[in-house]
Design an enzyme around this catalytic site. Structure first.
Site, PDB file in Angstrom:
ATOM      1  N   SER A  16      -2.190  14.985   7.248  1.00  0.00           N
ATOM      2  CA  SER A  16      -3.349  14.554   6.411  1.00  0.00           C
ATOM      3  C   SER A  16      -4.818  14.354   7.017  1.00  0.00           C
ATOM      4  O   SER A  16      -4.974  14.255   8.288  1.00  0.00           O
ATOM      5  CB  SER A  16      -3.214  13.280   5.784  1.00  0.00           C
ATOM      6  OG  SER A  16      -4.177  12.660   5.128  1.00  0.00           O
ATOM      7  N   ARG A  66      -6.515   0.008  -6.985  1.00  0.00           N
ATOM      8  CA  ARG A  66      -5.104  -0.180  -6.871  1.00  0.00           C
ATOM      9  C   ARG A  66      -5.187  -1.638  -6.789  1.00  0.00           C
ATOM     10  O   ARG A  66      -5.490  -2.337  -5.870  1.00  0.00           O
ATOM     11  CB  ARG A  66      -4.560   0.431  -5.644  1.00  0.00           C
ATOM     12  CG  ARG A  66      -4.605   1.852  -5.876  1.00  0.00           C
ATOM     13  CD  ARG A  66      -3.980   2.726  -4.671  1.00  0.00           C
ATOM     14  NE  ARG A  66      -4.170   4.064  -4.655  1.00  0.00           N
ATOM     15  CZ  ARG A  66      -4.153   5.122  -3.743  1.00  0.00           C
ATOM     16  NH1 ARG A  66      -4.186   4.688  -2.455  1.00  0.00           N
ATOM     17  NH2 ARG A  66      -4.425   6.216  -4.061  1.00  0.00           N
ATOM     18  N   HIS A 116       0.203  13.251  -6.836  1.00  0.00           N
ATOM     19  CA  HIS A 116      -0.131  12.355  -5.694  1.00  0.00           C
ATOM     20  C   HIS A 116       0.600  11.369  -5.589  1.00  0.00           C
ATOM     21  O   HIS A 116       0.106  10.140  -5.294  1.00  0.00           O
ATOM     22  CB  HIS A 116      -1.609  11.841  -5.737  1.00  0.00           C
ATOM     23  CG  HIS A 116      -2.664  11.784  -4.514  1.00  0.00           C
ATOM     24  ND1 HIS A 116      -3.354  12.865  -3.809  1.00  0.00           N
ATOM     25  CD2 HIS A 116      -2.587  10.989  -3.511  1.00  0.00           C
ATOM     26  CE1 HIS A 116      -3.638  12.393  -2.651  1.00  0.00           C
ATOM     27  NE2 HIS A 116      -3.174  11.451  -2.514  1.00  0.00           N
ATOM     28  N   TYR A 175       0.911  -1.057  -0.104  1.00  0.00           N
ATOM     29  CA  TYR A 175       0.014  -0.012   0.008  1.00  0.00           C
ATOM     30  C   TYR A 175       0.857   1.231   0.056  1.00  0.00           C
ATOM     31  O   TYR A 175       0.646   2.269  -0.675  1.00  0.00           O
ATOM     32  CB  TYR A 175      -0.799  -0.028   1.282  1.00  0.00           C
ATOM     33  CG  TYR A 175      -1.777   1.222   1.373  1.00  0.00           C
ATOM     34  CD1 TYR A 175      -2.717   1.579   0.573  1.00  0.00           C
ATOM     35  CD2 TYR A 175      -1.221   2.302   2.200  1.00  0.00           C
ATOM     36  CE1 TYR A 175      -3.562   2.622   0.567  1.00  0.00           C
ATOM     37  CE2 TYR A 175      -2.122   3.656   2.291  1.00  0.00           C
ATOM     38  CZ  TYR A 175      -3.152   3.637   1.426  1.00  0.00           C
ATOM     39  OH  TYR A 175      -4.067   4.868   1.584  1.00  0.00           O
ATOM     40  N   TYR A 200      -9.094  17.404   2.828  1.00  0.00           N
ATOM     41  CA  TYR A 200      -9.875  16.842   1.680  1.00  0.00           C
ATOM     42  C   TYR A 200     -11.330  17.303   2.069  1.00  0.00           C
ATOM     43  O   TYR A 200     -12.015  16.788   3.192  1.00  0.00           O
ATOM     44  CB  TYR A 200      -9.860  15.247   1.866  1.00  0.00           C
ATOM     45  CG  TYR A 200      -8.518  14.677   1.319  1.00  0.00           C
ATOM     46  CD1 TYR A 200      -7.917  14.931  -0.005  1.00  0.00           C
ATOM     47  CD2 TYR A 200      -7.799  13.904   2.048  1.00  0.00           C
ATOM     48  CE1 TYR A 200      -6.795  14.221  -0.445  1.00  0.00           C
ATOM     49  CE2 TYR A 200      -6.450  13.329   1.714  1.00  0.00           C
ATOM     50  CZ  TYR A 200      -6.003  13.553   0.330  1.00  0.00           C
ATOM     51  OH  TYR A 200      -4.958  13.097   0.347  1.00  0.00           O
ATOM     52  N   ARG A 223      -0.277   7.975  -7.582  1.00  0.00           N
ATOM     53  CA  ARG A 223      -1.160   7.139  -7.036  1.00  0.00           C
ATOM     54  C   ARG A 223      -2.638   7.293  -7.466  1.00  0.00           C
ATOM     55  O   ARG A 223      -3.685   6.387  -7.037  1.00  0.00           O
ATOM     56  CB  ARG A 223      -1.324   6.976  -5.404  1.00  0.00           C
ATOM     57  CG  ARG A 223      -0.153   6.479  -4.779  1.00  0.00           C
ATOM     58  CD  ARG A 223       0.132   6.976  -3.351  1.00  0.00           C
ATOM     59  NE  ARG A 223      -0.786   6.319  -2.408  1.00  0.00           N
ATOM     60  CZ  ARG A 223      -0.929   5.015  -2.024  1.00  0.00           C
ATOM     61  NH1 ARG A 223       0.183   4.258  -2.571  1.00  0.00           N
ATOM     62  NH2 ARG A 223      -1.801   4.728  -1.452  1.00  0.00           N
ATOM     63  N   GLN A 282      -3.681  19.460   5.896  1.00  0.00           N
ATOM     64  CA  GLN A 282      -4.317  18.812   4.363  1.00  0.00           C
ATOM     65  C   GLN A 282      -5.631  18.860   4.535  1.00  0.00           C
ATOM     66  O   GLN A 282      -6.200  17.920   5.309  1.00  0.00           O
ATOM     67  CB  GLN A 282      -3.387  17.771   3.928  1.00  0.00           C
ATOM     68  CG  GLN A 282      -3.598  17.414   2.470  1.00  0.00           C
ATOM     69  CD  GLN A 282      -3.684  15.894   2.199  1.00  0.00           C
ATOM     70  OE1 GLN A 282      -4.039  15.132   3.355  1.00  0.00           O
ATOM     71  NE2 GLN A 282      -3.395  15.550   1.156  1.00  0.00           N
TER      72      GLN A 282
END
Length: 390
Positions: free
Chosen positions: A111, A169, A280, A29, A134, A283, A132
């Site tokens: 994050s 992924r 990113h 990951y 989102y 990713r 950060q």
């Protein structure tokens, strides 16, 4: 410390040690991308295309690594990138990394998907901390998260624009890496054969998205909480939402995930204080260009005064110098901080920062470069063959 320098003199050594100590599904990951993973590879390989011209007829003093960004002086031109799921990748790493960034006077970016809350990390990093963001597609939740970031002491918001939808992924699909994880025999064997990682989970507890957990529906199971996050953390950020966030956030605003020149200009026109050029970590879209490939064009379009940072694929201090020479004012570094934490534990972040500063200082000294601001003058661009032929 001497022993650490002998064992881990560079990031690749830390990466190898981390791979041994982390279960395969967790390590995959961390390092993986999606599709053919060409985006991850191109991020790293693109640095080899950047040549710098040393000038030895020089009396330059020892290099000065400091930079001033958003009104604050930092001791080095790099910082800790936002690390989603860092508390799962190496349990317990988030607080030591925040403390290391503060001690070295470099930025630390927390994050939204970190496993420790902004209320915990913000007071540790103080004015070195950036959050950060989102933005969720729930306006009430969005407004509350912005208010929490301000109350936690953050003065800089890093609005991240490049996760409009979930990605597939393949490594994670094969491994069963999900929230909640698929605990089959293969997964349990990986955990059992990596006791360092497992013991850290036992010590620090099962990680949760602490920035998002206050919004989980009451009584949610782990699976239901994950489904909730998947519903609310999706969607493109149109101009109206960006302007709404700009109006709501009274501090400094950086936009992360910018690759297109026209969008870079648009974000600044909307009131952003700066941009972070990023794909990113390779990713999100395997075909996306690298920061190395688009940074010079964005710098030329925006001019010398715009604040432009960049990230993606940095694995040494020389890579930092290369991005700065291309036109970045600053760079962020992500995966290596997890490598360092997994390899060395709480001292990993401090050691990695020392290594990066030594490598960057050595590169600048070889170039004859006195300050970070002078690095673009050492970028080597050979003349076209037609010009050389007269």
């Amino acid at each position: 410390m001497t022993n650490l320098h002998r064992r881990f003199p560079c990031i690749p050594d830390m990466e190898k040690a981390a791979a041994r100590r982390m279960p395969g599904l967790v390590h995959d990951y961390l390092i993986g991308g999606l599709g053919r993973e060409s985006g991850v590879r191109r991020n790293a390989d693109s640095f080899d295309t950047i040549e710098l011209m040393p000038r030895y007829l020089s009396e330059a003093p020892s290099p000065d690594l400091s930079v001033t960004l958003l009104g604050k002086r930092f001791d080095a031109p790099f910082g800790v990138a936002p690390l989603g799921l860092a508390g799962l990748l190496w349990p317990g790493c988030e607080v030591p990394l925040a403390k290391a960034a503060k001690a070295h006077n470099i930025p630390h970016v927390l994050s939204t998907f970190a496993n420790r809350a902004m209320e915990t990390i913000g007071p540790i990093t103080g004015d070195n901390g950036w959050f950060q963001f989102y933005p969720p597609n729930d306006p009430t939740m969005e407004a509350d998260m912005i208010a929490r970031a301000a109350r936690s002491g953050y003065q800089t918001l890093v609005l991240t624009i490049d996760i409009p939808a979930p990605t597939r992924r393949e490594r994670d699909i094969r491994n069963g890496m999900s929230v909640p994880p698929i605990l089959d025999l293969k997964t349990m064997f990986q955990i059992a054969t990596h006791p360092h990682w497992a013991s850290h989970v036992l010590r620090h507890g099962i990680p949760d998205f602490e920035n998002l957990s206050p919004y989980y529906p009451n009584g949610s199971s782990l699976k239901q909480s994950a489904e909730f996050v998947g519903r609310v953390m999706t969607g493109h950020l149109g101009a109206e939402r960006v302007r709404r966030i700009r109006d709501a956030w009274k501090g400094r605003l950086l936009i992360k995930g910018v690759l297109d020149v026209s969008e870079a200009q648009a974000y600044l026109a909307m009131g952003a204080d700066g941009l972070i050029v990023s794909n990113h970590g390779g990713r999100q879209l395997d075909a996306a260009p690298t920061a190395v490939s688009v940074l010079p064009t964005i710098r030329r379009a925006l001019g010398p005064d715009a604040l432009i940072a960049a990230d993606g694929g940095i694995r040494c201090g020389l890579d930092v110098a290369r991005l700065l020479a291309l036109g970045a004012d600053f760079v962020l570094i992500g995966r290596p901080f997890v490598f360092a934490s997994a390899a060395m534990g709480p001292s990993g972040g401090d050691h990695l920062i020392d290594i990066l500063k030594a490598e960057l200082s050595g590169a600048m000294a070889q170039l004859g470069c006195r300050t970070v601001a002078e690095l673009p003058a050492f970028l080597y661009a050979p003349a076209p063959l037609s010009a050389r032929q007269g």
